[in-house]
Design a protein around this motif. Structure first.
Motif, PDB file in Angstrom:
ATOM      1  N   SER A   1      14.089   4.303 -10.870  1.00 51.35           N
ATOM      2  CA  SER A   1      13.785   3.776 -12.206  1.00 51.35           C
ATOM      3  C   SER A   1      12.905   4.734 -13.008  1.00 51.35           C
ATOM      4  O   SER A   1      12.464   4.403 -14.100  1.00 51.35           O
ATOM      5  N   ARG A   2      12.649   5.899 -12.442  1.00 54.64           N
ATOM      6  CA  ARG A   2      11.864   6.968 -13.081  1.00 54.64           C
ATOM      7  C   ARG A   2      10.390   6.622 -13.263  1.00 54.64           C
ATOM      8  O   ARG A   2       9.705   7.199 -14.090  1.00 54.64           O
ATOM      9  N   GLU A   3       9.927   5.672 -12.469  1.00 55.47           N
ATOM     10  CA  GLU A   3       8.495   5.377 -12.454  1.00 55.47           C
ATOM     11  C   GLU A   3       7.770   6.393 -11.580  1.00 55.47           C
ATOM     12  O   GLU A   3       6.627   6.750 -11.849  1.00 55.47           O
ATOM     13  N   TYR A   4       8.455   6.848 -10.521  1.00 61.22           N
ATOM     14  CA  TYR A   4       7.927   7.881  -9.638  1.00 61.22           C
ATOM     15  C   TYR A   4       8.756   9.143  -9.793  1.00 61.22           C
ATOM     16  O   TYR A   4       9.919   9.096 -10.210  1.00 61.22           O
ATOM     17  N   PHE A   5       8.139  10.267  -9.394  1.00 61.70           N
ATOM     18  CA  PHE A   5       8.778  11.567  -9.535  1.00 61.70           C
ATOM     19  C   PHE A   5       8.804  12.278  -8.183  1.00 61.70           C
ATOM     20  O   PHE A   5       8.313  11.741  -7.179  1.00 61.70           O
ATOM     21  N   ILE A   6       9.354  13.480  -8.143  1.00 59.86           N
ATOM     22  CA  ILE A   6       9.468  14.240  -6.901  1.00 59.86           C
ATOM     23  C   ILE A   6       8.107  14.373  -6.211  1.00 59.86           C
ATOM     24  O   ILE A   6       8.005  14.205  -4.996  1.00 59.86           O
ATOM     25  N   ALA A   7       7.074  14.663  -6.959  1.00 55.76           N
ATOM     26  CA  ALA A   7       5.738  14.810  -6.357  1.00 55.76           C
ATOM     27  C   ALA A   7       5.325  13.524  -5.638  1.00 55.76           C
ATOM     28  O   ALA A   7       4.683  13.579  -4.580  1.00 55.76           O
ATOM     29  N   ASP A   8       5.699  12.384  -6.192  1.00 56.27           N
ATOM     30  CA  ASP A   8       5.390  11.108  -5.545  1.00 56.27           C
ATOM     31  C   ASP A   8       6.153  10.957  -4.228  1.00 56.27           C
ATOM     32  O   ASP A   8       5.616  10.436  -3.246  1.00 56.27           O
TER      33      ASP A   8
ATOM     34  N   GLU B   1      10.763   0.628  -1.525  1.00 55.96           N
ATOM     35  CA  GLU B   1      10.172   0.361  -2.855  1.00 55.96           C
ATOM     36  C   GLU B   1       9.909   1.669  -3.599  1.00 55.96           C
ATOM     37  O   GLU B   1      10.123   1.751  -4.811  1.00 55.96           O
ATOM     38  N   ILE B   2       9.462   2.673  -2.878  1.00 49.71           N
ATOM     39  CA  ILE B   2       9.237   3.982  -3.493  1.00 49.71           C
ATOM     40  C   ILE B   2      10.553   4.538  -4.022  1.00 49.71           C
ATOM     41  O   ILE B   2      10.606   5.076  -5.127  1.00 49.71           O
ATOM     42  N   GLY B   3      11.615   4.381  -3.237  1.00 50.16           N
ATOM     43  CA  GLY B   3      12.935   4.829  -3.683  1.00 50.16           C
ATOM     44  C   GLY B   3      13.366   4.135  -4.963  1.00 50.16           C
ATOM     45  O   GLY B   3      13.910   4.767  -5.883  1.00 50.16           O
ATOM     46  N   LYS B   4      13.109   2.845  -5.052  1.00 50.81           N
ATOM     47  CA  LYS B   4      13.452   2.099  -6.272  1.00 50.81           C
ATOM     48  C   LYS B   4      12.635   2.595  -7.466  1.00 50.81           C
ATOM     49  O   LYS B   4      13.153   2.725  -8.575  1.00 50.81           O
TER      50      LYS B   4
ATOM     51  N   ALA C   1       4.596  10.479  -0.638  1.00 57.81           N
ATOM     52  CA  ALA C   1       5.034   9.362   0.208  1.00 57.81           C
ATOM     53  C   ALA C   1       5.398   9.868   1.602  1.00 57.81           C
ATOM     54  O   ALA C   1       5.082   9.217   2.607  1.00 57.81           O
ATOM     55  N   ALA C   2       6.038  11.027   1.662  1.00 57.60           N
ATOM     56  CA  ALA C   2       6.390  11.616   2.961  1.00 57.60           C
ATOM     57  C   ALA C   2       5.134  11.934   3.763  1.00 57.60           C
ATOM     58  O   ALA C   2       5.098  11.730   4.981  1.00 57.60           O
ATOM     59  N   SER C   3       4.099  12.394   3.086  1.00 56.57           N
ATOM     60  CA  SER C   3       2.862  12.704   3.808  1.00 56.57           C
ATOM     61  C   SER C   3       2.186  11.429   4.299  1.00 56.57           C
ATOM     62  O   SER C   3       1.605  11.404   5.384  1.00 56.57           O
ATOM     63  N   ILE C   4       2.291  10.352   3.521  1.00 56.48           N
ATOM     64  CA  ILE C   4       1.748   9.065   3.964  1.00 56.48           C
ATOM     65  C   ILE C   4       2.486   8.610   5.224  1.00 56.48           C
ATOM     66  O   ILE C   4       1.871   8.207   6.214  1.00 56.48           O
TER      67      ILE C   4
ATOM     68  N   SER D   1       0.832  -1.211   0.000  1.00 49.12           N
ATOM     69  CA  SER D   1       0.000   0.000   0.000  1.00 49.12           C
ATOM     70  C   SER D   1       0.862   1.255   0.000  1.00 49.12           C
ATOM     71  O   SER D   1       0.590   2.210  -0.729  1.00 49.12           O
ATOM     72  N   ILE D   2       1.903   1.252   0.815  1.00 55.29           N
ATOM     73  CA  ILE D   2       2.791   2.412   0.853  1.00 55.29           C
ATOM     74  C   ILE D   2       3.524   2.543  -0.471  1.00 55.29           C
ATOM     75  O   ILE D   2       3.577   3.634  -1.055  1.00 55.29           O
ATOM     76  N   ALA D   3       4.061   1.453  -0.980  1.00 51.24           N
ATOM     77  CA  ALA D   3       4.791   1.499  -2.242  1.00 51.24           C
ATOM     78  C   ALA D   3       3.909   1.956  -3.396  1.00 51.24           C
ATOM     79  O   ALA D   3       4.375   2.622  -4.323  1.00 51.24           O
ATOM     80  N   ASP D   4       2.626   1.630  -3.327  1.00 46.69           N
ATOM     81  CA  ASP D   4       1.674   2.034  -4.370  1.00 46.69           C
ATOM     82  C   ASP D   4       1.063   3.405  -4.105  1.00 46.69           C
ATOM     83  O   ASP D   4       0.167   3.843  -4.836  1.00 46.69           O
ATOM     84  N   LEU D   5       1.518   4.058  -3.040  1.00 47.39           N
ATOM     85  CA  LEU D   5       1.051   5.395  -2.658  1.00 47.39           C
ATOM     86  C   LEU D   5      -0.444   5.414  -2.344  1.00 47.39           C
ATOM     87  O   LEU D   5      -1.137   6.404  -2.582  1.00 47.39           O
ATOM     88  N   ASP D   6      -0.930   4.317  -1.775  1.00 43.56           N
ATOM     89  CA  ASP D   6      -2.333   4.224  -1.378  1.00 43.56           C
ATOM     90  C   ASP D   6      -2.442   4.626   0.090  1.00 43.56           C
ATOM     91  O   ASP D   6      -2.425   3.796   0.998  1.00 43.56           O
ATOM     92  N   ALA D   7      -2.550   5.928   0.310  1.00 43.33           N
ATOM     93  CA  ALA D   7      -2.521   6.488   1.659  1.00 43.33           C
ATOM     94  C   ALA D   7      -3.646   5.956   2.533  1.00 43.33           C
ATOM     95  O   ALA D   7      -3.430   5.592   3.689  1.00 43.33           O
ATOM     96  N   GLN D   8      -4.839   5.913   2.002  1.00 46.24           N
ATOM     97  CA  GLN D   8      -5.989   5.478   2.793  1.00 46.24           C
ATOM     98  C   GLN D   8      -5.831   4.030   3.233  1.00 46.24           C
ATOM     99  O   GLN D   8      -6.043   3.696   4.401  1.00 46.24           O
ATOM    100  N   ALA D   9      -5.435   3.161   2.313  1.00 49.01           N
ATOM    101  CA  ALA D   9      -5.268   1.748   2.655  1.00 49.01           C
ATOM    102  C   ALA D   9      -4.154   1.570   3.685  1.00 49.01           C
ATOM    103  O   ALA D   9      -4.301   0.795   4.644  1.00 49.01           O
TER     104      ALA D   9
END
Length: 163
Positions: free
Chosen positions: A53-60, A46-49, A64-67, A10-18
């Motif tokens: 790999s450029r799948e996530y960006f700064i906004a992500d 996982e978010i760092g990876k 993630a920090a807010s999660i 859930s965290i890696a997928d940026l699913d804050a609510q879950a």
């Protein structure tokens, strides 16, 4: 649980609510807060990876920090309860240096240190060198942690280190 736990995913997928619901549910049923912290850290790995790999960006990363901040709002008190009566791992003074107001990274580090059993003295953001040095003299911490995002504030860090 581990790296393939639903909390990690859930965290890696940026699913804050879950992520937050899982933490609340698992704390309520008596799961070990240290295990939840580990799974949360694995999600951040996982978010760092994904960022590398450029799948996530700064906004992500900001999201993630807010999660993690929300997760730590629930986990922090549980971790402190578990550590009650134990000797502190050390004392840390942490601040974002003068002329920089970015606090996400500082807050993440402060939360992790607190969860790991450190006494954390967070001086906030845009903190002048004099205030940091005065706190260091008064508190005699084991660690001084300074944060800056802007390259223009690196000189401020060097001045604090010299002082």
């Amino acid at each position: 649980m581990g790296a393939n736990s639903s909390l990690t995913t859930s965290i890696a997928d940026l699913d804050a609510q879950a992520a937050l619901e899982q933490v609340k549910t698992r704390i309520a049923r008596g799961d070990d807060p240290e295990a939840l912290l580990l799974e949360s850290r694995q999600g951040l790995d996982e978010i760092g990876k994904k960022y590398e790999s450029r799948e996530y960006f700064i906004a992500d990363l900001v999201f993630a920090a807010s999660i993690l901040k929300d997760v730590m709002a629930v986990l922090g008190p549980e971790l402190r309860k578990a550590a009650k009566g134990q000797e502190k791992a050390g004392k840390v003074v942490i601040a974002t240096v003068k002329d920089d107001i970015h606090e996400i990274g500082k807050n993440l580090v402060a939360s992790m240190l607190d969860a790991a059993g450190f006494e954390v003295i967070d001086l906030g953001v845009d903190v002048p060198a004099e205030a940091i040095c005065a706190c260091v003299r008064d508190e005699r911490p084991d660690i001084v942690a300074m944060s800056c995002l802007l390259t223009s504030t690196v000189d401020s860090m060097e001045n604090i280190i010299e002082e």
